[in-house]
Scaffold this active site. Structure first.
Site, PDB file in Angstrom:
ATOM      1  N   ASP A  72     -74.307 -15.024 -42.067  1.00 56.16           N
ATOM      2  CA  ASP A  72     -73.134 -15.342 -42.630  1.00 56.16           C
ATOM      3  C   ASP A  72     -73.399 -16.345 -43.572  1.00 56.16           C
ATOM      4  OD1 ASP A  72     -71.774 -12.985 -41.707  1.00 56.16           O
ATOM      5  OD2 ASP A  72     -70.990 -14.442 -39.952  1.00 56.16           O
ATOM      6  N   GLY A  73     -74.035 -17.415 -43.188  1.00 52.40           N
ATOM      7  CA  GLY A  73     -74.198 -18.644 -43.967  1.00 52.40           C
ATOM      8  C   GLY A  73     -74.792 -18.313 -45.408  1.00 52.40           C
ATOM      9  N   ASP A 176     -59.882 -36.307 -34.421  1.00 58.37           N
ATOM     10  CA  ASP A 176     -61.250 -36.205 -34.966  1.00 58.37           C
ATOM     11  C   ASP A 176     -61.172 -35.585 -36.182  1.00 58.37           C
ATOM     12  OD1 ASP A 176     -61.869 -37.466 -32.602  1.00 58.37           O
ATOM     13  OD2 ASP A 176     -62.700 -35.748 -31.703  1.00 58.37           O
ATOM     14  N   ALA A 188     -64.549 -18.289 -37.397  1.00 57.91           N
ATOM     15  CA  ALA A 188     -65.517 -19.602 -37.433  1.00 57.91           C
ATOM     16  C   ALA A 188     -65.220 -20.805 -36.683  1.00 57.91           C
ATOM     17  CB  ALA A 188     -66.157 -19.692 -38.729  1.00 57.91           C
TER      18      ALA A 188
END
Length: 293
Positions: A72-73, A176, A188
């Protein structure tokens, strides 16, 4: 249905599995008389001097279709560089999950043959445009098919910021960070942060707090055309980072503004005819199958 006469090939140069699959794909497309253009990096990795190669801009302008071999990257990277040219992408999975690259290596010849015959589904996905503004000037930014993440960088330290949607103040928060995700990215990082799964056809953006310092902070789903602004708190001891699809990094200063909105150009993603989003979720996320199976 479109006729694909010139096909570009993109992949992961450092992956032996991807390169092997690309070689198979080249042989098959050549047997069909298809014109092939290789991405420059792939041509070098394959040592292929017989076929023409080009950079991303040339692939986008000259190809009828680009096939991405990798995870997917790899497809995210191709989408960011090629979406503005309206060239459709087809993904062959040589990674792990494969939410976007849904053709398996074993099915390459059969599935690509179906696509060449016009038997496929075309799906549009939108991307996010991000800019970081400091004292009225844009100092950086990037595009994202999955998500834009504001986080503290290498240091584990809470950051303070204000969230505005369409100019309206939503809240101030200590956490955060924040994940701003498209429907594509909802399966994701946003999912890991407790966000909802959104169908790819939805015109919506989800905003997911990362470990907020209050139990009342929850993910918010807003209209896809929303203008999102995040003001970095003046008294932050940390310098929050802005990351687009885990690639483009911009380090902010206290007082900076982060602007996020939908890009005008969409990614055109091709799937086999039997593609089913819910089946993909069942397979990749381990959902239960039908009772009795």
């Amino acid at each position: 249905m479109a006729e694909f006469k010139r096909i570009g090939l993109v992949g992961r140069p450092g992956s032996d599995r991807s390169l092997y699959t690309l070689q198979r794909l080249i042989q098959y497309l050549q047997s069909r008389g298809i014109d092939i253009i290789l991405d420059d990096d792939i041509a070098k990795s394959l040592g292929e001097a017989q076929l023409p190669s080009a950079d991303g801009e040339t692939l986008g302008k000259t190809c009828d279709l680009v096939i991405v071999v990798g995870g997917d990257g790899s497809l995210l990277g191709a989408a960011r560089s090629l979406a503005k040219y309206n060239v459709p992408l087809l993904g062959v999975n040589r990674g792990r999950l494969g939410f976007l690259t849904d053709i398996t290596p074993e099915d390459i010849e059969d599935k690509v043959a179906e696509v060449l015959a016009g038997k496929y589904l075309m799906e549009s996905r939108f991307l996010l445009d991000t800019s970081v503004v400091r004292q009225g000037k844009v100092i950086g930014g990037g595009d994202a098919l999955n998500d834009v993440v504001i986080h503290p960088g290498r240091f584990i330290r809470m950051i303070e910021f204000e969230l505005y949607i369409d100019g309206q103040f939503v809240y101030s928060q200590r956490s955060d960070g924040l994940i701003v995700s498209t429907p594509t990215g909802s399966t994701a990082y946003a999912l890991s942060g407790g966000g909802p799964i959104m169908h790819p056809k939805l015109d919506a953006i989800v905003i997911v707090p990362m470990n907020p310092h209050t139990l009342s902070s929850r993910p918010i789903v807003v209209d896809g055309n929303s203008e999102i602004r995040i003001n970095v708190g003046e008294h932050n001891r940390a310098y929050p980072h802005v990351t687009c699809d885990g690639q483009n990094h911009v380090v902010t200063n206290p007082g900076d503004e982060i602007h996020i909105h939908k890009k005008p150009h969409k990614l055109h993603l091709i799937h086999p005819l039997n593609h089913n989003f819910y089946e993909t979720c069942r397979t990749k996320l381990g959902w239960g199958s039908r009772l009795g199976e």
